[in-house]
Design an enzyme around this catalytic site. Structure first.
Site, PDB file in Angstrom:
ATOM      1  CG  ASP A  57       1.157  10.235  22.451  1.00 56.04           C
ATOM      2  OD1 ASP A  57       0.473   9.565  23.449  1.00 56.04           O
ATOM      3  OD2 ASP A  57       2.229  10.081  22.034  1.00 56.04           O
TER       4      ASP A  57
HETATM    5  N1  DQQ Z   1       3.089   7.825  21.387  1.00 59.26           N
HETATM    6  C1  DQQ Z   1       4.092   7.333  22.656  1.00 59.26           C
HETATM    7  C2  DQQ Z   1       4.995   8.148  22.118  1.00 59.26           C
HETATM    8  C3  DQQ Z   1       4.929   7.582  21.075  1.00 59.26           C
HETATM    9  C4  DQQ Z   1       3.813   7.522  20.998  1.00 59.26           C
HETATM   10  C5  DQQ Z   1       3.837   8.613  24.281  1.00 59.26           C
HETATM   11  C6  DQQ Z   1       3.666   6.563  19.533  1.00 59.26           C
HETATM   12  O1  DQQ Z   1       5.863   7.759  23.275  1.00 59.26           O
HETATM   13  O2  DQQ Z   1       6.054   9.002  19.995  1.00 59.26           O
HETATM   14  O3  DQQ Z   1       1.667   7.812  24.078  1.00 59.26           O
HETATM   15  O4  DQQ Z   1       2.281   6.139  19.257  1.00 59.26           O
END
Ligand code: DQQ
Length: 536
Positions: free
Chosen positions: A22
């Site tokens: 992300d």
């Molecule tokens: N990636 C998820 C999120 C979390 C993060 C979404 C963890 O919900 O915070 O891809 O790497």
């Protein structure tokens, strides 16, 4: 399989190596764009998550700095997960993010960090005040392993508000937290919004100017409309609705009552956990999103890297008011080399031609305008397709002969056309004779390599094609095809891993596999230079 270094992207964001996911806390600060992102410093698979940090003057050339947020306090010692930045009244940024505080389960709490030195435009060091952290914990009744990803906060009345994604039973929701001082936060009784969709990851909520207005708004400004996006853990896609927001009770209502399930998507391809920010330098709202790999885990380990960020997109409300429009930020055009153009060329049913003269068909930007002579031959739209674009495109891929279309581009194609990724339109007619336009990326022939995930991606394009005209732009980057239909109404990012159509083995074609003539009114393709990319 054999992993070629030629598949590593040239101008899409990535660090020199390892896993990324992300985008976190994008912001513009003292002349610099900042992008943080979920990063595994130890390998090409998800784990050991810290916030890597890069800065840029133009959202295209990136300089890598040291990781900014990493486990260092009890409330983030097992991971620093996604979060956002907010610029406070005095211009100082604050970061809020999810920390994992237990080793046995992914117990989630929210933390806050401030720059150690706010006069450093590069914001290299961050402090996590021990007297404040964590700023929010999963209270009784909140699922502690599904409580994460704080948004950028907005200020209304006397309070800051931010959202945190979660779930209650199978109802996905965005909790509202309020604060007067940005330090002490309390949860509002009601969520901003919820729907029976499963867990909401990475919510994003922002105001937009009126229909068709391209200027963005600061997250605390009043919008003509609001957009709520969530990333659905169940389907791994980012969905949004357009609606209105009542600041007195912090409730959001989508304009389309079925909107929560109608499923407008930023991107009908590989694009997840996205986040927007307001760019005051160019008065626009910019969208960033993560595109995962679709090769195998052993391939990722062999490559030593996994994950990219999509090219940043400017987003604004479509003149219809019903959806957003998206377009690659104009800065990407600085990478364009010498243009190659085709104009007024008719492609007969079943024919194709190569766009020649492009120095690097493996790393290119293509803009094309098509014109179909008549919609008479459009295939009937069968209600059995359930209005499901992806299903429809799975049945009627690029090689299935149609009426009006399939027509479009074969990108990353080998000279013998054994390998090709098709990006195309196909026009149907519904029971009332109204045209229905499908946009599709069909990677089923993209590679002869084994062990690849080659999903067909598709979305409908809500455009008036009665004039016969429709445009397509594709950003081609070795293992990425990022396409924008009808001026950014429908977008599809795909990852493909050709074995022959790599480097100078890659070609670009226009094809028409329908019964009706298609004219390429204009097509311009540019080779794309490599920007500064985090030192790689
Ligand atoms: N990636 C998820 C999120 C979390 C993060 C979404 C963890 O919900 O915070 O891809 O790497």
């Amino acid at each position: 399989s054999i992993v070629s270094p030629l598949l590593r992207t040239g101008y899409h964001f990535q660090p020199p190596m390892n896993w990324i996911n992300d985008p976190n806390a994008p912001m513009y600060y003292k002349g610099w764009y900042h992008l943080f992102y979920q990063y595994n410093p130890k390998g090409a698979v998800w784990g050991n998550i810290v916030w890597a940090h890069s800065v840029s003057r133009d959202l295209i050339n990136w300089i890598a700095l040291e990781p900014a947020i990493y486990p260092s306090i009890p409330s983030d010692q097992y991971g620093c997960w996604s979060g956002s930045a907010t610029l406070l009244h005095d211009g100082t940024p604050a970061i809020t993010y999810t920390g994992i505080s237990r080793s046995d389960i992914n117990y989630q709490v929210q933390n806050i960090a401030f720059p150690k030195n706010a006069s450093d435009p590069l914001l290299r060091e961050w402090v996590k005040p021990p007297e404040l952290n964590p700023i929010a914990v999963p209270e009784a009744g909140i699922n502690a392993t599904q409580f994460r990803d704080p948004t950028t906060a907005w200020f209304a009345g006397r309070h800051w508000r931010m959202l945190i994604g979660g779930v209650r039973g199978t109802r996905g929701l965005a909790f509202v937290y309020r604060s007067r001082d940005f330090k002490r936060w309390t949860r509002a009784k009601h969520p901003l919004h919820s729907a029976m969709t499963g867990m909401w990851e990475c919510p994003d909520f922002f105001p937009v100017s009126g229909a068709g207005a391209e200027n963005g708004l600061d997250t605390s400004e009043h919008g003509a409309k609001y957009v709520l996006k969530n990333s659905l853990d169940l389907t791994r896609y980012d969905y949004y609705t357009v609606g209105s927001y009542n600041g007195s009770n912090d409730r959001y209502v989508p304009d389309d009552p079925a909107g929560d399930y109608r499923r407008l998507r930023y991107d009908y391809g590989n694009f997840y956990a996205s986040k927007t920010f307001y760019d005051p330098a160019k008065r626009r709202r910019v969208l960033l999103g993560w595109a995962n790999e679709s090769d195998s885990v052993p391939d990722d380990k062999a490559k030593g890297w996994a994950g990219i960020q999509a090219i940043p997109r400017k987003i604004w409300l479509d003149p219809s008011g019903k959806q957003l429009l998206q377009w690659p930020v104009e800065e990407v055009e600085k990478l364009r080399g010498k243009p190659v153009s085709v104009g007024g060329k008719v492609v007969k049913p079943g024919e194709h031609f190569e766009v020649t003269g492009l120095a690097t068909a493996y790393q290119a930007d293509v803009e094309a305008s098509f014109e179909v002579s008549s919609l008479d031959k459009a295939e009937p739209f069968d209600p059995a397709y359930d209005n499901d674009a992806q299903k429809l495109c799975g049945i009627k891929g690029a090689d299935v002969r149609g009426g009006v279309g399939p027509f479009g581009l074969w990108v990353l194609a080998s000279g013998d056309l054994q390998e090709k990724t098709a990006v195309f339109f196909r026009v149907f007619k519904d029971g009332y004779g109204k045209p229905k336009v499908l946009m599709c990326t069909d990677p089923t022939k993209s590679s002869l390599s084994p062990d690849l995930y080659k999903p067909t991606f598709a979305g409908f394009v809500d455009t008036d094609i009665s004039s016969g005209k429709i445009s397509l732009r594709s950003l081609i980057d070795r293992s990425v095809v990022e396409s924008f239909g009808a001026g950014g109404k429908t977008c599809i990012l795909s990852r493909v891993y050709p074995s022959m159509a790599i480097g100078t083995g890659a070609h670009l074609y226009v094809f028409n596999n329908g019964e009706a003539d298609v004219k390429v009114s204009h097509l311009t393709a540019w080779d794309m230079k490599k920007p500064l990319m985090n030192g790689a």
